[in-house]
Design an enzyme around this catalytic site. Structure first.
Site, PDB file in Angstrom:
ATOM      1  CE  LYS A 112      43.571  45.948  42.749  1.00 41.52           C
ATOM      2  NZ  LYS A 112      44.989  45.901  42.387  1.00 41.52           N
TER       3      LYS A 112
HETATM    4  C1  LIG Z   1      45.670  46.388  41.292  1.00 42.24           C
HETATM    5  C2  LIG Z   1      47.136  46.414  41.366  1.00 42.24           C
HETATM    6  C3  LIG Z   1      47.876  47.367  40.657  1.00 42.24           C
HETATM    7  C4  LIG Z   1      47.244  48.367  39.732  1.00 42.24           C
HETATM    8  O1  LIG Z   1      46.483  49.348  40.412  1.00 42.24           O
HETATM    9  P1  LIG Z   1      45.375  50.187  39.660  1.00 42.24           P
HETATM   10  O2  LIG Z   1      44.690  50.978  40.701  1.00 42.24           O
HETATM   11  O3  LIG Z   1      44.470  49.197  38.984  1.00 42.24           O
HETATM   12  O4  LIG Z   1      46.082  51.039  38.644  1.00 42.24           O
HETATM   13  C5  LIG Z   1      49.245  47.362  40.825  1.00 42.24           C
HETATM   14  N1  LIG Z   1      49.865  46.457  41.615  1.00 42.24           N
HETATM   15  C6  LIG Z   1      49.175  45.525  42.298  1.00 42.24           C
HETATM   16  C7  LIG Z   1      49.919  44.542  43.128  1.00 42.24           C
HETATM   17  C8  LIG Z   1      47.797  45.477  42.209  1.00 42.24           C
HETATM   18  O5  LIG Z   1      47.117  44.545  42.894  1.00 42.24           O
END
Ligand SMILES: *Cc1c(COP(=O)(O)O)cnc(C)c1O
Length: 495
Positions: A112
């Site tokens: 993120k």
């Molecule tokens: C948010 C997240 C995901 C999923 O990603 P999306 O864009 O919501 O599909 C997968 N792995 C981790 C560690 C995340 O923080």
């Protein structure tokens, strides 16, 4: 033509990139999408010579067309700096013939950070461009990682404040500690008694509440979103798909035009949608492999064409993927519906009322770029151990779901295309699950107790983000019922 932004749910109106970033969600409840996906100005061979920041500029300038060169470069420079613990920003690591794209080298050690380190700068620049004087209130629902990354990005950013809702019993101990120790006079963190979908629905309801918007405006506030529905989150994620492909090209691992597969551990469908946008920008992609955990609503969707969230919500060891309503899928639905807003709105309405919808055969035929897969809790743990035993590489649970799905896919299909797995979190974030997958003796031990052990086993240093929270004081302890989310926000803002 330069892309403008329109809603997935109604025709006619378009807005500029900066307006779409500010609004987050369109007024009709739809998501903003570019009116066309642009192609890159430079060849991939030329981009292979650029660093991460320069690549980011080449990609983002094609989407954020109302930003000046100076504005955009300024945002990029502020975002991708030494908050990341490596100059490469997103290193590509080869293990056992597969490429792991490590997206966890930022401030909060999950992917993120890739988008949330730039979003505050895109947002404040957008506010300036549009002569907004209100304070921008970022309202965010998190399944664990978005919350901390958004808090870190927005803490003490002038003209903004941020309120994060997370499921009190649905995140890892490290994730929770990261959030509740957040500093910054403009930050608020609230646990809710429901799950992530409840948090996300509550936040969406506040965004769509015209009455509330009016009260806010009178007090000099307006909402915006840091969730992956914001186009300012999605576009920065396209960058690392272009970047990782061009690294392989630059190293001579792939030849010009040779397709690669991307495997993405998926929850809200934002990350994999960015890969799809990269493909539409011209990156040669074979398959986009969408990996789910036991909450395999997307796997079932790709199999059957029916999206059905009417099922039990399962808490897994990959909590950031414990999601039954994948919001960003709406953008793909819109695309495969031939950009038909009415059809998209109808399907999203039946999702809201009946919890499900079905795409037409014609639409389903356009999903052939995607392969759905899922891994059980046992398969995820077994994959962590398999790769560790074979290579010494320690991966987190989310990455392991993707890795397990990929290995099953490869065995079944014999597909030998070079493959990049989006590695979305540091193993330090999910220490107990990771370590007990490697050795049963760690079962039941606490994430914090295992930090030093993980350092020994993985041979990678404890990240600064983990070191910091080991002794940090808890600064946020508010918990509310799901129904009281709006009341809580009104209280925080003094409405
Ligand atoms: C948010 C997240 C995901 C999923 O990603 P999306 O864009 O919501 O599909 C997968 N792995 C981790 C560690 C995340 O923080």
């Amino acid at each position: 033509m330069e892309p403008m932004y329109r809603s997935t749910r109604s025709e006619g109106k378009t807005v500029t990139a900066s307006q779409a970033i500010l609004k987050g969600l369109a007024e009709d409840g739809g998501l903003f999408v570019p009116t066309s996906i642009p192609s890159l100005d430079k060849s991939f061979a030329d981009i292979a010579k650029l660093n991460y920041q320069e690549t980011a500029y080449e990609v983002m300038k094609k989407f954020f067309t109302d930003f000046t060169e100076e504005e955009l470069k300024n945002c990029i420079t502020k975002a991708y700096d030494d908050k990341f613990d490596t100059k490469e920003i997103a290193p590509l690591v080869e293990k056992d013939g597969t490429y792991y794209l490590e997206l966890f080298h930022g401030a909060t050690i999950a992917f993120k950070d890739m988008a949330l380190s730039i979003l505050p700068h895109l947002l404040t620049t957008s506010a300036k461009k549009n002569h907004i004087t209100n304070e921008i209130v970022i309202l965010t629902a998190t399944s664990g990682d978005t919350g901390k990354a958004a808090l870190a990005g927005f803490a003490d950013v002038e003209g903004t404040s941020i309120i994060v809702f997370y499921p009190k019993n649905g995140v890892s101990r490290i994730q929770e500690r990261q959030m509740v120790t957040q500093k910054g006079k403009n930050t608020k963190v609230v646990g809710i008694t429901g799950n992530f979908d409840d948090a996300q629905s509550g936040v969406k309801a506040m965004f769509n509440n015209k009455e509330l918007a009016k009260t806010m405006a009178e007090k000099g506030y307006q909402f915006s979103s840091a969730n992956s529905i914001n186009i300012g989150r999605l576009v920065p994620q396209v960058v690392y798909y272009v970047y990782s492909y061009t690294r392989l090209l630059g190293q001579g691992v792939v030849k010009e035009g040779e397709p690669v597969n991307f495997v993405v551990p998926t929850g809200n469908f934002g990350n994999i949608l960015a890969a799809y946008y990269a493909k539409n920008m011209g990156v040669p992609v074979g398959k986009l492999i969408c990996a789910s955990n036991e909450n395999k609503v997307l796997f079932d969707f790709f199999e059957t064409g029916v999206y059905d969230k009417n099922r039990d919500f399962i808490l897994t060891t990959s909590p950031s993927m414990d999601i039954l309503i994948s919001s960003n899928l709406e953008r793909l639905i819109f695309k495969i519906a031939g950009e038909n807003a009415k059809a998209t709105a109808d399907m999203m309405n039946s999702l809201a009322t009946d919890g499900k919808y079905e795409v037409t055969d014609e639409m389903k035929a356009q999903l052939k770029d995607f392969v759905g897969g899922w891994a059980s809790e046992e398969e995820c743990a077994a994959e962590i151990k398999r790769v560790y035993d074979k290579t010494g590489y320690v991966m987190d649970t989310h990455t392991a779901v993707a890795s397990a799905v990929y290995h099953a896919y490869k065995e079944k299909t014999g597909d030998t295309a070079k493959t990049i797995i989006a590695s979305t979190a540091s193993p330090y974030k999910f220490g107990t699950s990771v370590m007990s997958a490697i050795d049963e003796k760690y079962k039941g031990m606490d994430d914090f107790a295992l930090i030093d052990e993980l350092e020994k086993v993985s041979g990678t240093k404890v990240p600064k983000a983990v070191e910091e929270i080991r002794s940090a004081p808890v600064l946020h302890d508010t918990v509310c019922e799901t129904e009281d989310m709006q009341k809580t926000v009104e209280g925080i803002l003094g409405l």
